[in-house]
Design an enzyme around this catalytic site. Sequence first.
Site, PDB file in Angstrom:
ATOM      1  CG  ASP A   1       5.336 -13.941  18.787  1.00 34.44           C
ATOM      2  OD1 ASP A   1       4.940 -14.833  18.008  1.00 34.44           O
ATOM      3  OD2 ASP A   1       4.555 -13.161  19.378  1.00 34.44           O
TER       4      ASP A   1
ATOM      5  CG  ASP B   1      -2.929 -12.023  13.059  1.00 30.22           C
ATOM      6  OD1 ASP B   1      -2.737 -12.880  13.933  1.00 30.22           O
ATOM      7  OD2 ASP B   1      -2.106 -11.788  12.146  1.00 30.22           O
TER       8      ASP B   1
END
Lengths: 258, 203
Positions: free
Chosen positions: A131, A12
């Site tokens: 997600d 990330d």
Amino acid sequence: MPLAKRIIPCLDVLNGRVVKGVKFVNLKDAGDPAELGGFYSDEGADEIVFLDITASVEKRKILSEVVRKVAMNIDIPFTVGGSIKSVGDAEEILLRGADKVSINTAAVENPGLITELSDVFGRNCVVVAIDAKRTLQSNGAKVKFEVYIYGGRIPTGLDATEWAKMAEDLGAGEILLTSIDYDGTNKGYDLELTEAVAKAVNIPVIASGGAGNPGHFLRLFKSTKADAALAASIFHYRKYSIKEVKEHLYKNDIPVRF
Amino acid sequence: MNIAILNYGVGNIFSLKKAFETVSRKDVAILKILDKRIIESLDILILPGVGHFSKASSHLFKYKDLIVEAVDKGLGLFGICLGMQLLGISSEEGPGYGLGIMDAESRILPSHVKLPHMGWNTVELKSRDEFFTDIKDNSYFYFAHSYYLSLKNSDLVVGETSYGIFFPSAIRMGLIVGVQFHPEKSGDSGLRLISNYVDMVRR
């Protein structure tokens, strides 16, 4: 021998640095993307996923440079996501050395983008990231696993399984499925969510969110049809190496690449 | 040694360029067009694995005679993924023609397995070919495809891979080679394979 189950470290990236948080918040610095990418590539990672979470206006330029640096350092597949909203954005990322692009919010807001990318670059290059979060039926939610966008902040009302099927029909080549509830908790993958989605589609599914020890990877592959497991903090903080995870899987008859 | 990639699609050609440059220690050119003069200057022409059969075909087919003639004179031709499929005549992926260098057509993998065939799979060697020098039988390589090249002449098959069916994953006819996987994305084994090929052409 069958297709190996893939172990994929996830970077990330915020403002050009790797970060890791819990449940998508509380971000901590975890290193340089190119260095970590090269390290994981050498350590036996099967692929690198790179999700840019930078929100500044300089984002595109930074991303483009970091993608090139990571691509210089690795000789395994490389997926990039985080700011791709058009064919032009995707083209730039692929030309910088990524093999696949991952789209999330942009795909929900503009599902036709999946088809456009697939037509131009081929299905193999298009990953749809989902997600998902378990809902509280008591709040009146209509679905069990709800798709969230904008980094897990905004609910959409979409069912994760239905959305995955639609993404496949529109041209996605792979689903990257993250459990918002389990992300960063180190308590294992959301097996129920993963199995629901993996059973519903006929394209590969990468499970993400919750890996804390090698046993979690084994349980994922023993009890779901997931094709790959993505993890971040377990590897970034050197709790376990990729090799240790693979050895545990190999001993338990899961096909892995060494 | 002069090496070039013919770019007929959009995708990650950077990694392929980097891999051949690492191994050959020479610059690798990326070309959009070919002509007699250009092709005669080359030792190796790479057909990359980017894009769609029909789109690549519409760009590549006009160079068919040029490439076939150069290959006859000793040009090395290395087809990767879609580039391997373009060595054949046609494809179920869509209309258009390949180079027709191999008597072969591309078919879709069986529907009872997940498509695309995406990830690391093993290559079972059918013969001990110098193309695979120092690469163990059943080594892992990275695949990302839904179509495969089905050949009439199985003598050309150097390696096979199982995914729903056994399909040719590495083929060779002299200095013309094709691989269904991506050697530039296959770690050390992939770099070794590219290095073996460069050595074969150099000799």
